[in-house]
Design a protein around this motif. Structure first.
Motif, PDB file in Angstrom:
ATOM      1  N   GLN A 131      47.436  30.799  44.207  1.00  0.00           N
ATOM      2  CA  GLN A 131      46.332  30.771  43.446  1.00  0.00           C
ATOM      3  C   GLN A 131      45.307  31.506  44.224  1.00  0.00           C
ATOM      4  N   LYS A 132      45.351  31.674  45.559  1.00  0.00           N
ATOM      5  CA  LYS A 132      44.244  32.227  46.221  1.00  0.00           C
ATOM      6  C   LYS A 132      44.580  33.911  45.844  1.00  0.00           C
ATOM      7  N   LEU A 133      45.538  34.161  45.725  1.00  0.00           N
ATOM      8  CA  LEU A 133      46.199  35.668  45.382  1.00  0.00           C
ATOM      9  C   LEU A 133      45.833  36.069  43.968  1.00  0.00           C
ATOM     10  N   VAL A 134      45.648  34.999  42.987  1.00  0.00           N
ATOM     11  CA  VAL A 134      45.445  35.320  41.759  1.00  0.00           C
ATOM     12  C   VAL A 134      43.794  35.592  41.726  1.00  0.00           C
ATOM     13  N   ALA A 135      43.110  34.801  42.492  1.00  0.00           N
ATOM     14  CA  ALA A 135      41.449  34.754  42.558  1.00  0.00           C
ATOM     15  C   ALA A 135      41.234  35.982  43.163  1.00  0.00           C
ATOM     16  N   GLN A 136      42.066  36.697  43.894  1.00  0.00           N
ATOM     17  CA  GLN A 136      41.808  38.078  44.667  1.00  0.00           C
ATOM     18  C   GLN A 136      42.081  39.179  43.699  1.00  0.00           C
ATOM     19  N   GLN A 137      43.180  39.024  42.667  1.00  0.00           N
ATOM     20  CA  GLN A 137      43.716  40.095  41.929  1.00  0.00           C
ATOM     21  C   GLN A 137      43.067  39.752  40.511  1.00  0.00           C
ATOM     22  N   VAL A 138      42.701  38.751  40.221  1.00  0.00           N
ATOM     23  CA  VAL A 138      41.816  38.513  39.010  1.00  0.00           C
ATOM     24  C   VAL A 138      42.631  39.047  37.729  1.00  0.00           C
ATOM     25  N   ASP A 147      53.745  25.294  38.209  1.00  0.00           N
ATOM     26  CA  ASP A 147      54.509  26.286  37.744  1.00  0.00           C
ATOM     27  C   ASP A 147      54.104  26.680  36.445  1.00  0.00           C
ATOM     28  N   ASN A 148      53.930  25.801  35.441  1.00  0.00           N
ATOM     29  CA  ASN A 148      53.835  25.920  34.043  1.00  0.00           C
ATOM     30  C   ASN A 148      52.557  26.714  33.926  1.00  0.00           C
ATOM     31  N   PHE A 149      51.488  26.759  34.829  1.00  0.00           N
ATOM     32  CA  PHE A 149      50.150  27.216  34.688  1.00  0.00           C
ATOM     33  C   PHE A 149      49.964  28.396  35.218  1.00  0.00           C
ATOM     34  N   LEU A 150      51.240  28.937  36.089  1.00  0.00           N
ATOM     35  CA  LEU A 150      51.190  29.944  36.915  1.00  0.00           C
ATOM     36  C   LEU A 150      52.253  30.991  36.458  1.00  0.00           C
ATOM     37  N   ALA A 151      53.665  30.583  36.387  1.00  0.00           N
ATOM     38  CA  ALA A 151      54.565  31.706  36.542  1.00  0.00           C
ATOM     39  C   ALA A 151      54.610  32.392  34.837  1.00  0.00           C
ATOM     40  N   PRO A 152      54.469  31.720  33.674  1.00  0.00           N
ATOM     41  CA  PRO A 152      54.221  32.229  32.622  1.00  0.00           C
ATOM     42  C   PRO A 152      52.920  33.022  32.112  1.00  0.00           C
ATOM     43  N   LEU A 153      52.105  32.992  33.239  1.00  0.00           N
ATOM     44  CA  LEU A 153      50.574  33.502  33.184  1.00  0.00           C
ATOM     45  C   LEU A 153      50.318  34.770  33.679  1.00  0.00           C
ATOM     46  N   MET A 169      51.204  36.465  28.784  1.00  0.00           N
ATOM     47  CA  MET A 169      49.960  37.006  28.348  1.00  0.00           C
ATOM     48  C   MET A 169      49.912  38.559  27.911  1.00  0.00           C
ATOM     49  N   ASN A 170      51.151  39.387  28.184  1.00  0.00           N
ATOM     50  CA  ASN A 170      51.001  40.549  27.694  1.00  0.00           C
ATOM     51  C   ASN A 170      50.005  41.286  28.088  1.00  0.00           C
ATOM     52  N   ASN A 171      49.474  41.238  29.213  1.00  0.00           N
ATOM     53  CA  ASN A 171      48.453  41.947  29.742  1.00  0.00           C
ATOM     54  C   ASN A 171      48.505  43.329  30.791  1.00  0.00           C
ATOM     55  N   GLY A 172      49.931  43.293  30.989  1.00  0.00           N
ATOM     56  CA  GLY A 172      50.382  44.309  31.963  1.00  0.00           C
ATOM     57  C   GLY A 172      50.260  44.203  33.301  1.00  0.00           C
ATOM     58  N   PHE A 173      49.924  42.840  33.583  1.00  0.00           N
ATOM     59  CA  PHE A 173      49.566  42.696  35.142  1.00  0.00           C
ATOM     60  C   PHE A 173      51.014  42.386  35.912  1.00  0.00           C
ATOM     61  N   SER A 174      51.208  42.994  37.038  1.00  0.00           N
ATOM     62  CA  SER A 174      52.471  42.711  37.731  1.00  0.00           C
ATOM     63  C   SER A 174      52.219  42.844  39.149  1.00  0.00           C
ATOM     64  N   ASP A 175      52.613  42.068  40.000  1.00  0.00           N
ATOM     65  CA  ASP A 175      52.218  41.929  41.382  1.00  0.00           C
ATOM     66  C   ASP A 175      53.324  41.451  42.312  1.00  0.00           C
ATOM     67  N   GLN A 176      53.829  42.313  42.957  1.00  0.00           N
ATOM     68  CA  GLN A 176      55.203  41.929  43.889  1.00  0.00           C
ATOM     69  C   GLN A 176      54.905  40.600  44.794  1.00  0.00           C
ATOM     70  N   ALA A 177      53.858  40.479  45.349  1.00  0.00           N
ATOM     71  CA  ALA A 177      53.503  39.309  46.186  1.00  0.00           C
ATOM     72  C   ALA A 177      53.365  37.992  45.193  1.00  0.00           C
ATOM     73  N   VAL A 178      52.839  38.294  44.096  1.00  0.00           N
ATOM     74  CA  VAL A 178      52.578  37.215  43.076  1.00  0.00           C
ATOM     75  C   VAL A 178      54.071  36.774  42.737  1.00  0.00           C
ATOM     76  N   ASP A 179      54.936  37.663  42.236  1.00  0.00           N
ATOM     77  CA  ASP A 179      56.013  37.457  42.052  1.00  0.00           C
ATOM     78  C   ASP A 179      56.968  36.735  42.980  1.00  0.00           C
ATOM     79  N   GLY A 180      56.908  37.085  44.325  1.00  0.00           N
ATOM     80  CA  GLY A 180      57.332  36.375  45.433  1.00  0.00           C
ATOM     81  C   GLY A 180      56.993  34.951  45.729  1.00  0.00           C
ATOM     82  N   LEU A 181      55.983  34.871  45.475  1.00  0.00           N
ATOM     83  CA  LEU A 181      55.571  33.208  45.596  1.00  0.00           C
ATOM     84  C   LEU A 181      55.806  32.423  44.411  1.00  0.00           C
ATOM     85  N   VAL A 182      55.854  33.131  43.145  1.00  0.00           N
ATOM     86  CA  VAL A 182      56.452  32.149  42.182  1.00  0.00           C
ATOM     87  C   VAL A 182      57.817  31.594  42.284  1.00  0.00           C
TER      88      VAL A 182
END
Length: 517
Positions: free
Chosen positions: A471-478, A425-431, A438-451
């Motif tokens: 992690q698969k979703l992160v590799a797709q959304q990059v 979780d510590n390598f995904l939720a806060p990133l 990371m303050n990069n403007g990224f937001s994805d509903q599916a990612v938040d749901g999985l978190v």
């Protein structure tokens, strides 16, 4: 940097010391004065509400207390300022702690539950771009009654005990820290094993043992002076000129690669392996990295192995997931998606998206250590395809770099991440979660749901499937591309004891373990 943040992690997942160090047994006499510890991890703020970085948290763990902490070599939070903490009920939405009855700040005032509540409330109220607010995304409210502190969470969060065992949860004096603004007078009111005797920003922190400390750590014996260096070359010079007795983060890669048991008056240890580094993309509208195809094309071209060997002399390992090896739920989604560096794949991605090459990218980098050499290699790799044109922008000061990427001044930037606690979780939720650190403007509903789903499992093994999907979703959304992970190196002179316990990959900097022979 941070990260991270009752929880069960399977035995064997602890980031234990790797044991590859050489700790000679020959005694040597110490000077009896302050032990000098050198590092290039500078402090961005002395206020826990305004810092989410390795240098700040390293200091916080010594001058402040948290309700819980992590013992050396353990992955289970244990009481520090608290006598006990536990979830109430089965929903993982209420967490309650009982404070030690005899705690005092270094200045002498008794610590109350109201101080704890104030410490958490102000993190949320200030919501600093450089602060740890994203770590407490599930914290709804805090209630204080007597010595009892109750945390009410907006959703089930099995990782919450870990979060309150970090520097983010440092307990501050409510009478000395404003409720809605950061304290900026260069002083500290804490209750840790040390008190801050003197501080020069970017230069040094002088620590003296705090005789009134009561908690999990053993009492500090020797005073410590932490010296902050601009880069690894300066730290290396200070080590060779014997200006420091302990060196930690970061010596030059060539120095680390040359460590061996035969070095005179040099003890060393390489432990853990959870430090990671990534390229983070600014996905805000108007950024050259906003189009998904651009980010995917960068991921398709990146040659991690060459970067690891040529820039880091083999002291880092290529990483294909935001979750490093050694942490449960580690995988290789970026390797599965982009199995080999391929300019042809990147070219097709851009062409199919109607993007004309070369794509101009402004890449920010904090100018210290091997970061500039790393940026130069990234530039070489990307530009050699003819698909990208990079403008590398070095920023000298860490605080300025944080402000710059938070303001969206770069299309991409490189950054390291050190575990706040040993959980995926510590390598995904806060990133990658919405409003991430990371303050990069990224937001994805599916990612938040999985978190949210991964955080709802009290048995962390039960979150494995959701972590893999995330992690698969992160590799797709990059939103970011992992580059490498590395071990944690500590070097010390023979006259110093306890340096092998200074850092073990749990995110805690145990200066109180240091002493003279």
């Amino acid at each position: 940097m941070r990260s991270v943040r009752s929880k069960i992690i399977a035995a064997g997942l602890v980031l234990a010391a790797a044991g590859v160090g050489a700790w000679q047994l020959l005694p040597a006499a110490g000077s009896g004065g302050a032990i000098r510890v050198g590092t290039s991890d500078v402090v961005s703020s002395l206020d826990p509400a305004g810092a989410y970085d390795a240098g700040s948290w390293a200091l916080f763990g010594n001058v402040y207390q948290s309700l819980l902490t992590l013992k050396s070599g353990s992955s289970t939070p244990v009481p520090d300022a608290a006598t006990s903490c536990a979830f109430v009920g089965q929903k993982l939405t209420t967490y309650r702690c009982e404070l030690r009855p005899d705690l005092k700040f270094a200045g002498g005032r008794a610590i109350t539950a109201e101080d704890v509540k104030h410490s958490f409330d102000r993190i949320k109220a200030i919501n600093s771009d450089q602060g740890p607010a994203p770590l407490f995304n599930t914290l709804d409210s805090v209630k204080a009654e007597g010595l009892t502190v109750t945390f009410n969470l907006s959703a089930g969060d099995a990782t919450f005990p870990f979060k309150i065992a970090t520097g983010a949860a440092s307990i501050v004096d409510k009478d000395a820290y404003p409720a809605k603004t950061l304290r900026e007078d260069g002083k500290i009111a804490g209750s840790g094993p040390y008190s801050l005797a003197a501080y020069k920003a970017g230069t040094s922190a002088e620590l003296k043992p705090n005789p009134s400390y009561k908690g999990q750590a053993k009492p500090a014996h020797a005073p410590v002076t932490v010296r902050y260096f601009k880069d690894s070359a300066q730290l290396d010079r200070a080590w060779n000129e014997r200006e420091v007795e302990v060196a930690h983060r970061e010596m030059p890669p060539a120095v680390l690669a040359a460590l061996n048991p035969g070095l005179k008056d040099t003890r060393y240890q390489a432990s853990g392996g959870s430090e990671t580094r990534s390229v983070v993309f600014n996905v805000r509208p108007g950024s050259a990295a906003a189009p998904l195809a651009v980010r995917q094309a960068v991921a398709a071209v990146l040659d991690r192995s060459k970067l690891a060997s040529e820039v880091y002399s083999g002291t880092v390992t290529p990483l294909y997931s935001l979750v490093p090896a050694g942490i449960a739920a580690h995988g290789t989604p970026f390797f599965d998606t982009y199995p080999a560096p391929s300019g042809a794949t990147a070219k097709k991605l851009l062409k199919d998206a109607g993007i004309t090459a070369p794509v101009p990218l402004t890449v920010g980098v904090n100018a210290r250590g091997a970061n500039l050499a790393e940026a130069d290699e990234l530039k070489r790799q990307l530009e050699s395809t003819g698909l990208f044109q990079l403008n590398v922008k070095p920023v000298e000061q860490w605080a300025d770099f944080q402000k710059a990427y938070a303001a969206g001044e770069f299309d991409a930037y490189t950054i390291g991440w050190i575990a706040d606690f040993p959980d995926a979780d510590n390598f995904l939720a806060p990133l990658v979660g919405t409003d991430s650190s990371m303050n990069n403007g990224f937001s994805d509903q599916a990612v938040d749901g999985l978190v949210a789903r991964t955080q709802s499992h009290s048995d962390r093994a039960g979150a494995a499937a959701d972590f893999r999907e995330l992690q698969k979703l992160v590799a797709q959304q990059v939103p970011m591309v992992p580059i490498w992970q590395k071990k944690d190196y500590v070097m010390s002179r023979e006259a110093v004891t306890g340096a092998q316990y200074l850092s073990d990959g749990t995110g805690v900097w145990r200066l109180w373990e240091l002493d003279w022979l």
